[in-house]
Design a protein around this motif. Structure first.
Motif, short mmCIF file in Angstrom:
data_model
loop_
_atom_site.label_atom_id
_atom_site.label_comp_id
_atom_site.label_asym_id
_atom_site.label_seq_id
_atom_site.Cartn_x
_atom_site.Cartn_y
_atom_site.Cartn_z
N TRP A 40 0.92 -1.21 0.01
CA TRP A 40 0.04 0.08 -0.13
C TRP A 40 0.88 1.21 0.03
O TRP A 40 2.00 1.10 0.17
CB TRP A 40 -0.92 -0.02 1.15
CG TRP A 40 -0.06 0.06 2.38
CD1 TRP A 40 0.45 1.11 3.32
CD2 TRP A 40 0.10 -1.22 3.25
NE1 TRP A 40 1.01 0.42 4.44
CE2 TRP A 40 0.69 -0.86 4.67
CE3 TRP A 40 -0.51 -2.56 3.24
CZ2 TRP A 40 1.02 -1.76 5.42
CZ3 TRP A 40 0.13 -3.44 4.07
CH2 TRP A 40 0.81 -2.90 5.17
N GLU A 41 0.23 2.32 -0.26
CA GLU A 41 1.13 3.68 -0.47
C GLU A 41 1.59 3.97 0.96
O GLU A 41 1.08 3.81 2.11
CB GLU A 41 0.17 4.66 -0.72
CG GLU A 41 0.92 6.30 -0.98
CD GLU A 41 -0.29 7.22 -1.53
OE1 GLU A 41 0.33 8.45 -1.55
OE2 GLU A 41 -1.27 6.54 -1.58
N LYS A 74 3.85 2.14 2.62
CA LYS A 74 4.39 1.20 3.12
C LYS A 74 5.95 0.90 3.14
O LYS A 74 6.42 1.28 2.12
CB LYS A 74 3.94 -0.08 2.82
CG LYS A 74 4.32 -1.55 3.34
CD LYS A 74 3.46 -2.89 2.82
CE LYS A 74 3.93 -4.26 3.18
NZ LYS A 74 5.37 -4.27 2.58
N ILE A 107 -2.05 -0.31 8.98
CA ILE A 107 -1.76 0.23 7.78
C ILE A 107 -1.33 1.84 7.77
O ILE A 107 -0.52 2.12 7.14
CB ILE A 107 -2.84 -0.02 6.80
CG1 ILE A 107 -3.05 -1.62 6.60
CG2 ILE A 107 -2.72 0.81 5.70
CD1 ILE A 107 -4.16 -1.93 5.84
N LYS A 153 -9.30 3.73 -0.14
CA LYS A 153 -7.77 3.72 -0.39
C LYS A 153 -7.54 2.24 -1.00
O LYS A 153 -8.56 1.41 -1.00
CB LYS A 153 -6.98 3.72 1.11
CG LYS A 153 -6.94 5.07 1.44
CD LYS A 153 -6.06 6.17 0.56
CE LYS A 153 -5.78 7.31 1.39
NZ LYS A 153 -7.18 8.18 1.94
N THR A 154 -6.73 2.04 -1.65
CA THR A 154 -6.15 0.83 -2.54
C THR A 154 -5.05 0.09 -1.69
O THR A 154 -4.23 0.54 -1.16
CB THR A 154 -5.84 1.18 -3.79
OG1 THR A 154 -6.73 1.84 -4.49
CG2 THR A 154 -5.58 -0.16 -4.65
N LEU A 155 -5.37 -1.44 -1.41
CA LEU A 155 -4.50 -2.36 -1.23
C LEU A 155 -4.28 -3.05 -2.26
O LEU A 155 -4.96 -3.66 -3.19
CB LEU A 155 -5.10 -3.20 -0.21
CG LEU A 155 -5.23 -2.76 1.43
CD1 LEU A 155 -5.83 -3.78 2.50
CD2 LEU A 155 -3.93 -2.20 2.13
#
Length: 816
Positions: free
Chosen positions: A535-536, A538, A590, A598-600
């Motif tokens: 994810w963004e 990380k 996270i 949000k995107t994973l």
């Protein structure tokens, strides 16, 4: 008494063997007369010792059962489970699961270090059918060498019975359930409804203190691979941990050396991206499975061994309390027996003869107490086994049992009789017979110290029992994130999956359920975890592993989870097939401030977070909830059915409707269901057992202490009879006399509380440190325990104190 004493002296002037035998016989005869003459004193001594010895014996049997865990297996000292340390979510964790290739790799590269390497599945329920008989039995899939490695006791067939993929080994109880008195060998069984397997062996059911005790069948590992073809078709076979690996090391090998050799087995086979998990393979010996099963940050932190020590110490303390009663009452009666000792010494008895007499009395009491304790153990063992979850029996045929009991009797008799024997035999005959003997102002100090010790132990046990109870209740009252009441779990079968929507409609229309849904992991455990998430923001070096539960659309509505942000899964949104609902712990881990939307990235595929739900407690109620993700998956992936019963209809009626519907679609699978709240309650079983046992032992310890206190109060009241009479004549009230006789004991118990409280606080703080989710120890607990101890003391002492205070002073003053 003097006549017997004279005969007693004459009998011991010779030194022949016959006279020594007569001496010993007379010792016990006189000891018996002393016991018969003081029936109340004898009853307190024998009763207290019997209870103490029974408790010690029960605890000893429990400890022995724990220490001999898994010793059924003849290769016990050489068997181990292959485990892995792994860095997940920034923490070093230890796990028992392995890749399916772990076994072959160890055999190929380190074959000289192992006698056997066995790959295995996880234990689980399997359906066995013979004719119209259908049973669910717990079993496991093992490679062919497992029966030999585990040295199973084969009643029929041999340990080579797993070489055919379509074979099966049955426990004796399972074979009897399926075939009755018929010979089960080479009979065909329908296994898990789809496979025909042949019985190639019957093994004796494993004992209750064995790790594999619940295994009622063993099937070949090759059959598991046939059932699960994906295991051979995986593109990254080292990346998935789905099996167990057991080994027996070579005869001259040792676990530490072999562990060091195989440490990098997985690390050397995974991709560069997966090396960030820092896999370390190691061996966990069978000798540690039961007592040393807990790991924290890669270190073995113990396990049940703490309870072995706890109950072992409690057993010794309870026995010590019973011995203290004997010592206290014997020394308290010293003035009464002083003239007896003086006469014996005057007529020629040596000190060693007097010591022998007192030891004879001590051992007679211990022998009688031992007999009563055996009777108590026989009577209490069924209840003890039920509470402890054991199947312990008294090992009458075991020489070790009787050897330990003889040592037990010897040490107890020595411990209980040493102080009175040495103390009483030291009296000076001249002073005693002239009437000038006084026990001295400090003679009662040892008795007071022993009373303080008794109640220190008792108060500590009271505090411990309260804290264990509070910790269990604290965890039970922990929010679980869903509504447990009225939830039922069923294992899904293909017929249910194929008709899921029809069945859902039928059950709702019949008023049996409010809602139902399917899932992979049940609500009370985690079956699947996954890595490969990005994810963004990380950290690229961070390896993650999240529990992931595949669910159907109505799962949230069925369990009534609490949505903190976003929306539930809905069939109206086609994109929900690529969406996650995450729990609060995942959102926090996270690190997104606003995670919804949000995107994973999972295994290269994007998933949108559509909601955050309150943490659902699926694992241990004593530890934090792990970051968990929920996703929609096809019905074919599901393993469990969750039903929310209709609260407006009786549970029995609803279950009846569900069973009828089940049998409409599945006729050959038993209808087996679990209430979620009961399954959740099972998570507290170990702690509740320990709590119950501790509370029972605490009650018995307090009872033994009260017996001693009652005897001491009785003696003090008798000793001060004339003083009480004089005080009554001079106008003392009953209340004044009660206070006079009680205050010493109240002071001693108060001192006990002062000593017990800091010790209990220290050790209970250490015990609670084993739990992440725990109570804070309140001062109220210590006050409550102290008040309870004082109340028990008042009640115990008051009977004798008030009885003495109400006695007619005329009788006490003329009694000379």
């Amino acid at each position: 008494m003097l006549f017997y004493d004279g005969r007693f002296v004459d009998a011991y002037k010779g030194h022949s063997a016959t006279k020594h035998e007569g001496m010993l016989k007379n010792y016990f005869k006189i000891a018996w007369r002393n016991l018969a003459k003081s029936k109340g004193y004898s009853a307190i001594n024998i009763g207290g010792l019997a209870v103490g010895m029974a408790v010690a014996m029960l605890i000893g049997l429990w400890v022995y059962d724990e220490l001999t865990f898994d010793r059924y297996h003849k290769n016990y000292d050489h068997i181990a489970q292959v485990m892995q340390h792994v860095n997940f979510n920034g923490r070093l964790q230890s796990q028992t699961s392995n890749p399916g290739l772990m076994g072959p790799e160890l055999r190929t590269k380190y074959g000289s270090d192992f006698k056997y390497v066995v790959q295995a599945s996880w234990p689980g329920g399997h359906m066995l059918s013979v004719g119209d008989k259908h049973f669910f039995k717990e079993g496991i899939f093992f490679e062919a060498d497992a029966p030999e490695m585990l040295t199973l006791d084969m009643l029929k067939g041999t340990r080579d019975g797993l070489k055919d993929p379509y074979s099966i080994l049955l426990s004796a109880s399972t074979a009897e359930a399926l075939f009755g008195d018929e010979d089960p060998m080479h009979k065909t069984i329908t296994f898990d409804r789809n496979y025909q397997v042949k019985v190639t062996g019957v093994y004796e059911d494993l004992p209750n203190n064995a790790s594999f005790r619940n295994l009622k069948l063993i099937a070949p590992w090759e059959l598991w691979l046939i059932q699960n073809p994906w295991a051979k078709e995986m593109q990254n076979p080292w990346g998935s941990n789905f099996s167990q690996t057991f080994v027996q090391i070579a005869d001259r090998a040792d676990f530490e050396t072999v562990s060091a050799k195989i440490k990098d087995t997985k690390l050397n086979n995974v991709s560069e991206g997966e090396k960030r998990y820092q896999w370390q393979v190691f061996l966990h010996p069978m000798s540690k499975w039961n007592l040393y099963s807990e790991f924290k940050n890669g270190q073995n932190t113990g396990g049940n061994i703490r309870y072995v020590w706890l109950f072992g110490i409690i057993g010794l303390f309870v026995l010590l309390l019973a011995c203290i009663n004997f010592m206290n009452l014997a020394t308290a009666r010293s003035e009464k027996r002083a003239k007896e000792v003086g006469i014996h010494k005057t007529v020629g008895s040596h000190r060693w003869q007097l010591i022998s007499r007192f030891f004879a009395e001590s051992y007679l009491i211990v022998l009688l107490a031992f007999i009563f304790s055996l009777l108590l153990v026989i009577g209490l063992l069924p209840l003890f086994n039920e509470v402890a979850g054991k199947k312990i029996g008294i090992p009458w045929q075991n020489p070790l049992f009787w050897t330990l009991n003889l040592v037990f009797i010897f040490i107890t008799g020595l411990l209980a009789g040493s102080y009175p024997a040495l103390y009483l035999s030291a009296f000076k005959p001249l002073k005693v017979l002239k009437g000038t003997f006084r026990v001295g102002r400090f003679a009662s100090v040892p008795r007071q110290v022993l009373v303080v010790l008794q109640f220190t132990v008792s108060v500590m046990l009271i505090i411990g029992t309260i804290i264990v109870y509070q910790q269990i209740q604290h965890a039970k009252n922990r929010p679980v994130g869903y509504t447990k009441q009225g939830l039922v779990n069923l294992n899904l079968q293909d017929e249910i999956k194929d008709h899921f929507e029809v069945i859902r409609t039928e059950l709702k229309n019949a008023g049996a359920v409010e809602e139902l849904a399917a899932c992979v992991s049940p609500l009370t455990s985690v079956w699947n975890t996954n890595g490969g998430f990005e994810w963004e923001g990380k950290d690229p070096s961070l390896g993650v592993d999240f529990p992931t539960n595949a669910v159907s659309y109505d799962f949230g509505k069925t369990v009534q989870w609490e949505i903190k942000a976003g929306r539930d899964f809905s069939k109206e949104f086609a994109t929900d097939s690529a969406a996650f609902i995450i729990n609060e712990s995942a959102a926090k881990f996270i690190g997104f401030e606003e995670p919804v939307g949000k995107t994973l990235i999972w295994e290269g595929e994007p998933f949108t977070i559509i909601a955050v739900v309150k943490d659902i407690l699926q694992e241990s109620p004593f530890f934090p909830v792990r970051p968990t993700l929920y996703r929609i998956a096809p019905m074919s992936d599901m393993a469990n059915l969750v039903l929310k019963l209709n609260p407006k209809q009786s549970t029995a009626q609803s279950i009846g409707i569900i069973e009828k519907t089940w049998k409409k679609y599945i006729s050959d699978v038993p209808f087996d269901y679990t209430f979620i709240d009961e399954a959740f309650g099972d998570k507290f079983m170990a702690e509740e057992r320990i709590g119950k046992l501790a509370s029972y032992f605490a009650v018995l310890a307090v009872f033994i202490s009260c017996l001693g206190l009652f005897g001491m109060a009785s003696f003090v009241a008798e000793q001060r009879t004339k003083e009480i009479g004089i005080r009554k004549v001079l106008g003392a009230s009953v209340a004044n006399l009660w206070r006079l006789l009680s205050k010493e004991f109240m002071l001693l118990v108060t001192i006990s509380c002062i000593i017990a409280i800091p010790i209990a606080w220290y050790y209970l703080t250490l015990w609670l440190a084993n739990y992440d989710y725990r109570i804070a120890i309140s001062w109220v607990v210590f006050v409550l325990a102290a008040v309870l101890a004082l109340l028990i003391t008042i009640v115990t002492v008051s009977f004798q104190a008030i009885k003495a205070a109400l006695a007619n002073p005329v009788d006490s003053l003329r009694d000379e």
